[in-house]
Design an enzyme around this catalytic site. Structure first.
Site, short mmCIF file in Angstrom:
data_model
loop_
_atom_site.label_atom_id
_atom_site.label_comp_id
_atom_site.label_asym_id
_atom_site.label_seq_id
_atom_site.Cartn_x
_atom_site.Cartn_y
_atom_site.Cartn_z
N ASP A 20 0.81 -1.22 0.00
CA ASP A 20 0.00 0.00 0.00
C ASP A 20 0.85 1.27 0.00
O ASP A 20 0.64 2.18 0.81
CB ASP A 20 -0.94 0.03 1.21
CG ASP A 20 -1.74 -1.24 1.39
OD1 ASP A 20 -2.05 -1.88 0.37
OD2 ASP A 20 -2.04 -1.61 2.54
N GLU A 47 -11.08 0.94 -4.14
CA GLU A 47 -10.36 1.33 -2.93
C GLU A 47 -9.12 2.12 -3.31
O GLU A 47 -8.87 2.42 -4.48
CB GLU A 47 -9.98 0.09 -2.12
CG GLU A 47 -9.15 -0.91 -2.87
CD GLU A 47 -8.98 -2.23 -2.15
OE1 GLU A 47 -9.41 -2.36 -1.00
OE2 GLU A 47 -8.39 -3.15 -2.75
#
Length: 495
Positions: free
Chosen positions: A14, A180
């Protein structure tokens, strides 16, 4: 630029990146590990240094009781008005938090909490200073837990966390599941909204939309997805969750997560989700293009830790920090751990660990367990771990997966012993070996050679089997009594 890929190897998912002048700062997720949220620095996008961790105090996060896979999810790091900001979802803890620092290598604030229900928050400002948090509307509690509302946005006071406007719905992507990892950018005449779709597994991808306003309406790019490895033979899979930055050469780049699966059908990613990078460019139609991610691993290297000084920022623990268990003073030049009656299967083990950075590696630890039981371990979580344990004049090699334990022991007598864990590509069988690697567990024998006690299939310590969002972390631990470690040696390559 000939950039290495992975850009930052090992458990570094991430990624979010920001450029400030000639400096680049990148942060990644840490889930149940502490200290939380590593910050890496570079001036050329090639050489990166781990300069700090955002969460180094108990009051900053609520990870101490976070279940596996919860904790610290998907940071965004940004710079505005002379201040660095990092916003992150602290699941099972405080919620969405904004931390600030004047120097990202120094101390970060205790953070303010923002009242929103969702994950993967982004932070952006318009020209008049209005701050927007754009996030993925995943429901985390209540009867609708797990439901997804697409990409949402609120306006906030970043100093207090106060929500200033009702949330608005922005975009739901182009049909892939779990839209997302949103990031909002103002480039030229447009506001661009870049998101991940398809889940963080093999369907992962990056898509983009644009608008003339930061709050929409947004129009999808006709060429979405811009990046995906699904259905391809690319050595880097699961590519997605990207963040955009302009490089020192004027070229644009996207950093993103990806995996390096191995095995006959490329089914197991031993190191979990890592940080990769790929070139990007703006088209004549003012849309973004991103190149497919190319594998370009760095050369192998090694390092040693002799515990003659304080531990660096790269060392971490499970649901507590290394400084909360590591004693570096009672036996100078040694790391001493005091067990609490549980081993590596504990929810909060007495463990000081480091990310595994290479697919092929060897780790050695010089351990004195004359007054306790403990040793050297590699873990994915409390249910999936392999270790070499010393104590009571014996060394035991142990492999633990849910419902199964395999172990072998040898008598060695009291005193220090060098424990060894190594990972290597298994010999091919026909079209190839089905597993990612084999792990050997052993010790250095009296003749100076490695004595292997167990060789075990390591596919179980992988992203796909353990179903963890993290990666392999190796380190030293104590189960009972005191265990002292004189030295750890690591060497690895990408063969």
């Amino acid at each position: 630029m000939n950039l290495p890929n992975p850009l930052i190897p090992g458990f570094n998912p991430d990624p979010s990146i920001v450029r400030v002048g000639e400096d680049y700062y990148l942060a990644t997720s840490t889930f149940e590990y502490l200290p939380g949220l590593p910050v890496y620095h570079s001036r050329d996008l090639v050489t990166w240094t781990h300069i700090s961790n955002v969460a180094v105090r108990d009051e900053q996060l609520g990870v101490v009781n976070a279940p596996t896979n919860l904790g610290v999810w998907a940071p965004t790091i940004r710079f505005h008005d002379g201040l660095f900001h990092l916003i992150v979802t602290d699941t099972a803890g405080r919620g969405t938090c904004i931390f600030t620092a004047t120097d990202p290598a120094g101390e970060w604030s205790d953070g303010v909490v923002v009242d929103l229900e969702g994950i993967d928050p982004d932070l952006a400002w318009d020209e008049d200073g209005t701050a927007y948090i754009t996030y993925s509307g995943l429901v985390l509690s209540g009867p609708d837990i797990g439901a997804h509302r697409g990409i949402e946005q609120i306006v906030v006071d970043v100093a207090t966390g106060e929500v200033l406007e009702p949330k608005r719905s922005l975009w739901s992507g182009d049909g892939g599941m779990f839209p997302e990892a949103p990031h909002l950018y103002h480039v030229g005449e447009h506001w661009y909204l870049m998101v991940a779709e398809g889940g963080t597994e093999r369907g992962h991808s990056i898509s983009i939309a644009r608008s003339h306003s930061p709050h929409g309406p947004f129009t999808s790019c006709p060429d979405n997805p811009l990046v995906t490895a699904r259905g391809t033979a690319r050595p880097v899979q699961c590519t997605g969750h990207g963040d955009l930055v302009e490089g020192p050469d004027g070229q644009w780049y996207v950093v993103m997560l990806g995996t390096r699966p191995r095995g006959m059908v490329r089914s197991f990613s031993a190191l979990g989700r890592e940080t990769f990078i790929s070139p990007a460019r703006w088209t004549r139609d003012e849309w973004l293009e991103i190149d497919p991610v190319e594998l370009n691993p760095r050369d192998g290297f090694g390092w040693s830790e002799d515990f003659d000084g304080p531990l660096g920022p790269e060392w971490m623990g499970v649901r507590r920090r290394p400084d909360q268990v590591a004693d570096l003073t009672s036996r100078p030049g040694w790391l001493t751990l005091t067990g609490e009656g549980e081993g590596m299967g504990a929810f909060r083990p007495v463990f000081v660990g480091h990310r595994q950075e290479h697919q092929t590696c060897e780790i050695r630890a010089v351990v004195d367990a004359s007054h306790g039981v403990g040793g050297l371990a590699v873990r994915y979580d409390e249910e999936f771990h392999y270790e070499v344990e010393a104590g009571a004049g014996r060394v035991t090699a142990r492999a633990v997966i849910p419902g199964f334990v395999r172990e072998s022991s040898v008598e060695v007598g009291d005193g220090q012993v060098t424990l060894v864990i190594s990972s290597a590509v298994p010999a091919a069988k026909g079209l190839g070996h089905p597993s990612s690697d084999m792990v050997s567990l052993g010790l250095i024998g009296a003749d100076g050679s490695v004595r292997v006690l167990e060789e075990v299939d390591a596919r179980y310590l992988s992203n796909e089997v353990a179903a963890s969002f993290t990666g392999r972390v190796f380190g030293v631990y104590a189960s009972t009594g005191t265990v002292s470690v004189d030295r750890i040696d690591y060497r690895g390559d990408n063969s």
